[in-house]
Design a protein around this motif. Sequence first.
Motif, short mmCIF file in Angstrom:
data_model
loop_
_atom_site.label_atom_id
_atom_site.label_comp_id
_atom_site.label_asym_id
_atom_site.label_seq_id
_atom_site.Cartn_x
_atom_site.Cartn_y
_atom_site.Cartn_z
N ASP A 36 5.40 -1.33 8.01
CA ASP A 36 6.11 -1.11 7.29
C ASP A 36 7.60 -2.10 7.53
OD1 ASP A 36 5.27 1.32 6.41
OD2 ASP A 36 6.61 2.70 7.38
N ILE A 37 7.71 -2.72 6.34
CA ILE A 37 8.93 -3.74 6.20
C ILE A 37 10.10 -3.21 5.56
CG2 ILE A 37 9.47 -6.23 5.91
CD1 ILE A 37 6.21 -6.93 5.67
N ARG A 38 11.22 -3.43 6.15
CA ARG A 38 12.45 -2.98 5.39
C ARG A 38 12.80 -3.72 4.22
NH1 ARG A 38 15.64 0.29 7.97
NH2 ARG A 38 15.29 0.74 10.19
N LEU A 39 13.07 -2.90 3.18
CA LEU A 39 13.27 -3.38 1.87
C LEU A 39 14.16 -4.34 1.69
CD1 LEU A 39 12.74 -3.09 -1.32
CD2 LEU A 39 14.60 -1.34 -1.24
N GLY A 40 15.29 -4.26 2.52
CA GLY A 40 16.60 -5.35 2.59
C GLY A 40 15.95 -6.66 3.02
N VAL A 89 0.93 -1.43 0.10
CA VAL A 89 -0.04 -0.02 0.08
C VAL A 89 0.74 1.27 -0.02
CG1 VAL A 89 -2.00 -1.17 1.00
CG2 VAL A 89 -0.39 0.03 2.46
N GLY A 90 2.04 1.36 -0.02
CA GLY A 90 3.20 2.19 0.05
C GLY A 90 4.32 1.80 0.23
N GLY A 91 5.44 2.60 -0.03
CA GLY A 91 6.81 2.64 0.20
C GLY A 91 7.52 3.71 0.42
N ASN A 92 8.49 3.92 1.17
CA ASN A 92 9.13 5.22 1.50
C ASN A 92 10.57 5.20 1.88
OD1 ASN A 92 9.67 5.37 4.45
ND2 ASN A 92 7.57 4.72 4.20
N HIS A 93 11.37 6.12 1.52
CA HIS A 93 12.75 6.37 2.05
C HIS A 93 12.52 7.29 3.29
CE1 HIS A 93 14.35 4.67 -1.51
NE2 HIS A 93 13.88 5.71 -2.40
N CYS A 94 13.03 6.72 4.38
CA CYS A 94 13.01 7.70 5.62
C CYS A 94 14.35 8.25 6.02
CB CYS A 94 12.48 6.86 6.94
SG CYS A 94 12.22 8.02 8.19
N HIS A 95 14.41 9.50 6.21
CA HIS A 95 15.70 10.35 6.40
C HIS A 95 15.80 10.50 7.90
CE1 HIS A 95 16.93 10.49 2.09
NE2 HIS A 95 15.47 10.59 2.11
N CYS A 96 14.97 10.06 8.69
CA CYS A 96 15.10 10.70 10.37
C CYS A 96 16.24 9.93 10.97
CB CYS A 96 13.59 10.19 10.66
SG CYS A 96 13.45 8.56 11.41
N ASP A 97 16.58 10.65 11.72
CA ASP A 97 17.62 10.26 12.75
C ASP A 97 17.42 9.02 13.36
OD1 ASP A 97 18.83 12.95 12.08
OD2 ASP A 97 18.24 13.70 14.31
N MET A 98 16.48 8.54 13.72
CA MET A 98 16.30 7.29 14.47
C MET A 98 16.40 6.19 13.55
SD MET A 98 13.31 8.00 16.98
CE MET A 98 13.67 7.48 18.63
N THR A 157 14.80 2.38 3.82
CA THR A 157 13.74 2.13 2.76
C THR A 157 12.79 0.96 3.29
OG1 THR A 157 15.08 2.72 0.91
CG2 THR A 157 13.25 1.61 0.49
N PHE A 158 11.34 1.60 3.22
CA PHE A 158 10.36 0.62 3.77
C PHE A 158 9.51 0.25 2.62
CE2 PHE A 158 11.71 2.68 7.38
CZ PHE A 158 12.20 1.75 8.43
N VAL A 159 8.90 -0.89 2.82
CA VAL A 159 7.64 -1.09 1.94
C VAL A 159 6.37 -1.46 3.00
CG1 VAL A 159 6.81 -2.73 0.11
CG2 VAL A 159 9.06 -2.35 0.23
N THR A 160 5.30 -0.50 2.81
CA THR A 160 4.18 -0.99 3.58
C THR A 160 3.14 -1.83 3.23
OG1 THR A 160 4.56 1.46 3.84
CG2 THR A 160 2.51 0.60 4.87
N PHE A 161 2.62 -2.63 3.93
CA PHE A 161 1.66 -3.71 3.67
C PHE A 161 0.55 -3.50 4.76
CE2 PHE A 161 5.05 -5.66 1.34
CZ PHE A 161 4.35 -6.26 0.20
N ALA A 162 -0.58 -3.86 4.36
CA ALA A 162 -1.80 -4.17 5.33
C ALA A 162 -1.23 -5.01 6.39
CB ALA A 162 -3.15 -4.50 4.61
N THR A 163 -1.60 -4.83 7.81
CA THR A 163 -1.01 -5.85 8.57
C THR A 163 -1.45 -6.98 8.58
OG1 THR A 163 -0.69 -3.83 10.26
CG2 THR A 163 -0.61 -6.00 11.36
N GLY A 164 -2.62 -7.17 8.21
CA GLY A 164 -3.38 -8.55 8.14
C GLY A 164 -2.98 -9.31 6.88
#
Length: 132
Positions: free
Chosen positions: A94-98, A26-35, A46-53
């Motif tokens: 969000d699941i890490r792309l790698g 349902v989505g995908g992003n590159h996150c640049h936050c410090d954490m 980089t994350f790929v977003t899926f419905a939890t279910g």
Amino acid sequence: MTTYNPTHSGGCLCGAVRFVASGDPVGGNHCHCDMCRKDSGSGVSTFVTFATGSVTWDGKPTDYESSPGKFRGFCPKCGSSITWRNGANDSTIDIRLGSFDDPRPFKARKHLWMRNALESFAGIDPDIEHID
């Protein structure tokens, strides 16, 4: 009639945690936050977003509450970072792309926390939405 329902498998470095995500993300992003930089040891996560279910697990990530209501999942055996989720909205994960066995089918749609982006990432693709 056959319905197309792709599955995407993956897991941690040691194999103690495995998952299968069914359907399209349902989505995908590159996150640049410090954490995310600290969590991944990289300049961007980089994350790929899926419905939890739509995600099933063989072995479960251990959650770490990195900030109030925000959880990062990692393998309890090898420490691989695998997931990020917002506890206030458990409808997606969000699941890490790698972490995927084959990360090639996925495309990021957003850059998050651009005000924290490292200068070395200044040439980021202008066709991807940037959110501060």
